[in-house]
Design a protein around this motif. Structure first.
Motif, PDB file in Angstrom:
ATOM      1  N   PHE A  68       0.912  -1.155  -0.083  1.00 51.62           N
ATOM      2  CA  PHE A  68       0.216   0.032  -0.111  1.00 51.62           C
ATOM      3  C   PHE A  68       0.837   1.218  -0.044  1.00 51.62           C
ATOM      4  O   PHE A  68       2.096   1.290   0.709  1.00 51.62           O
ATOM      5  N   ASN A  69       0.629   2.401  -0.933  1.00 51.20           N
ATOM      6  CA  ASN A  69       1.341   3.452  -0.884  1.00 51.20           C
ATOM      7  C   ASN A  69       0.485   4.446  -0.177  1.00 51.20           C
ATOM      8  O   ASN A  69      -0.638   4.882  -0.340  1.00 51.20           O
ATOM      9  N   ILE A  70       0.917   4.959   0.931  1.00 52.78           N
ATOM     10  CA  ILE A  70       0.190   5.833   1.893  1.00 52.78           C
ATOM     11  C   ILE A  70       1.018   7.104   1.699  1.00 52.78           C
ATOM     12  O   ILE A  70       1.903   7.427   2.208  1.00 52.78           O
ATOM     13  N   GLY A  71       0.254   8.089   1.186  1.00 51.13           N
ATOM     14  CA  GLY A  71       0.919   9.568   0.943  1.00 51.13           C
ATOM     15  C   GLY A  71       0.727  10.443   1.978  1.00 51.13           C
ATOM     16  O   GLY A  71      -0.421  10.227   2.767  1.00 51.13           O
ATOM     17  N   ASP A  72       1.634  11.341   2.420  1.00 49.60           N
ATOM     18  CA  ASP A  72       1.751  12.310   3.448  1.00 49.60           C
ATOM     19  C   ASP A  72       0.931  11.632   4.745  1.00 49.60           C
ATOM     20  O   ASP A  72       0.529  12.473   5.605  1.00 49.60           O
ATOM     21  N   ALA A  73       1.503  10.680   4.985  1.00 44.75           N
ATOM     22  CA  ALA A  73       1.220  10.041   6.343  1.00 44.75           C
ATOM     23  C   ALA A  73       2.195  10.280   7.411  1.00 44.75           C
ATOM     24  O   ALA A  73       3.359   9.782   7.302  1.00 44.75           O
ATOM     25  N   GLU A  74       1.870  10.932   8.378  1.00 43.48           N
ATOM     26  CA  GLU A  74       2.799  11.110   9.456  1.00 43.48           C
ATOM     27  C   GLU A  74       2.933  10.092  10.541  1.00 43.48           C
ATOM     28  O   GLU A  74       2.354  10.168  11.787  1.00 43.48           O
ATOM     29  N   THR A  75       3.413   8.790  10.305  1.00 46.97           N
ATOM     30  CA  THR A  75       3.203   7.683  10.893  1.00 46.97           C
ATOM     31  C   THR A  75       4.820   7.178  10.977  1.00 46.97           C
ATOM     32  O   THR A  75       5.499   6.976  10.296  1.00 46.97           O
ATOM     33  N   LYS A  76       4.945   6.778  12.189  1.00 53.65           N
ATOM     34  CA  LYS A  76       6.414   6.099  12.480  1.00 53.65           C
ATOM     35  C   LYS A  76       6.398   4.712  12.131  1.00 53.65           C
ATOM     36  O   LYS A  76       5.361   4.002  12.300  1.00 53.65           O
ATOM     37  N   VAL A  77       7.551   4.395  11.519  1.00 53.82           N
ATOM     38  CA  VAL A  77       7.728   2.864  10.809  1.00 53.82           C
ATOM     39  C   VAL A  77       8.545   2.117  11.720  1.00 53.82           C
ATOM     40  O   VAL A  77       9.582   2.741  12.072  1.00 53.82           O
TER      41      VAL A  77
ATOM     42  N   LEU B 223       7.125  -4.427  -6.736  1.00 50.76           N
ATOM     43  CA  LEU B 223       7.383  -3.189  -7.153  1.00 50.76           C
ATOM     44  C   LEU B 223       7.935  -3.101  -8.398  1.00 50.76           C
ATOM     45  O   LEU B 223       7.337  -2.140  -9.491  1.00 50.76           O
ATOM     46  N   ALA B 224       8.830  -4.050  -8.942  1.00 52.34           N
ATOM     47  CA  ALA B 224       9.378  -3.935 -10.161  1.00 52.34           C
ATOM     48  C   ALA B 224       8.671  -4.382 -11.265  1.00 52.34           C
ATOM     49  O   ALA B 224       8.537  -4.067 -12.486  1.00 52.34           O
ATOM     50  N   LYS B 225       7.962  -5.574 -10.871  1.00 49.10           N
ATOM     51  CA  LYS B 225       7.026  -6.174 -11.897  1.00 49.10           C
ATOM     52  C   LYS B 225       5.354  -6.283 -11.741  1.00 49.10           C
ATOM     53  O   LYS B 225       4.759  -6.374 -12.844  1.00 49.10           O
ATOM     54  N   GLY B 226       5.139  -5.877 -10.735  1.00 52.39           N
ATOM     55  CA  GLY B 226       3.696  -5.898 -10.371  1.00 52.39           C
ATOM     56  C   GLY B 226       2.936  -7.224  -9.927  1.00 52.39           C
ATOM     57  O   GLY B 226       1.834  -7.296  -9.579  1.00 52.39           O
TER      58      GLY B 226
END
Length: 224
Positions: free
Chosen positions: A5-14, A117-120
């Motif tokens: 999942f691509n989560i944009g602009d998320a201020e979340t600690k990883v 990410l490279a091939k889907g």
């Protein structure tokens, strides 16, 4: 069954990733999950079993066998396994070994993520056939110099698959692939899992009472 999942602009600690190869039997570990209401829950235990790389019943390669001695309650599959330093060392699952808790190490997760990410998708070499184990008469095994008693009968060949393109036909008897015997269908899955899409692999068959050698270029099961 990993997803990205691509989560944009998320201020979340990883969470920090740990090295699963550093785990030892007896190490303390923790697994986390959330209930349907979103409440955080945990289960703790130790590492009870470790072995080298292994393959699932469908042929997927797992870089290390990790068996945690803890309870994976409902909803815990897919959650992280955390070491004593608070690092995520893998993803837990109860689906790969018939309910026995196992952990997919971070190295496997990273490898799968990179390929997605490279091939889907994840490349899975395949032939495009359906098979049934059968027994060959002893006189035929002697005549054709076949060591094993059991072989695989092709009961279906996809019209646009790699096997059909190479000339394999319904009713052919597959004796060997890549020089290895095939007593059961899962043996074929294990062999194909160690090969690469696009490679040519020799297939030994019996057709009309004669032994033949055919070269098949492996296709990608999920790229059609």
């Amino acid at each position: 069954d990993l997803a990205i999942f691509n989560i944009g602009d998320a201020e979340t600690k990883v969470a920090a990733r740990g090295d699963a190869s550093q785990l030892r039997v007896g190490h303390l570990v923790l697994t986390l999950a959330r209930t349907r209401r979103g409440n955080l829950t945990a289960s703790s235990g130790i590492i009870s079993g470790l072995m080298e790389d292994w393959r699932t019943w469908q042929g997927g390669k797992i870089d290390r066998f990790i068996r945690p001695d803890l309870t994976l309650y409902r909803g815990y599959s897919g959650g992280p396994l955390v070491n004593a330093r608070g690092e995520v060392v893998g993803i837990n699952t109860s689906a790969l070994r018939r309910g026995t808790p196992t952990t997919i190490p971070t190295s496997t997760v990273s490898r799968v993520v990179d390929e997605l990410l490279a091939k889907g998708h994840i490349e899975r070499p395949y032939l495009g056939v359906a098979m049934q184990p059968v027994s060959l008469p002893e006189d035929m095994r002697t005549k054709l110099n076949i060591n094993g008693r059991h072989v695989l009968l092709l009961v279906h060949v996809e019209s646009d698959g790699p096997a059909a393109a190479a000339g394999l036909m319904l009713g052919d008897i597959m004796v060997e692939i890549g020089g290895k015997s095939l007593p059961q269908t899962h043996d074929l899955r294990m062999i194909l899992a160690s090969e690469r899409v696009g490679e040519r692999i020799p297939v030994s068959i019996v057709r009309s009472g004669e032994r033949k050698q055919i070269s098949v270029t492996l296709g990608d099961r999920f790229a059609r």
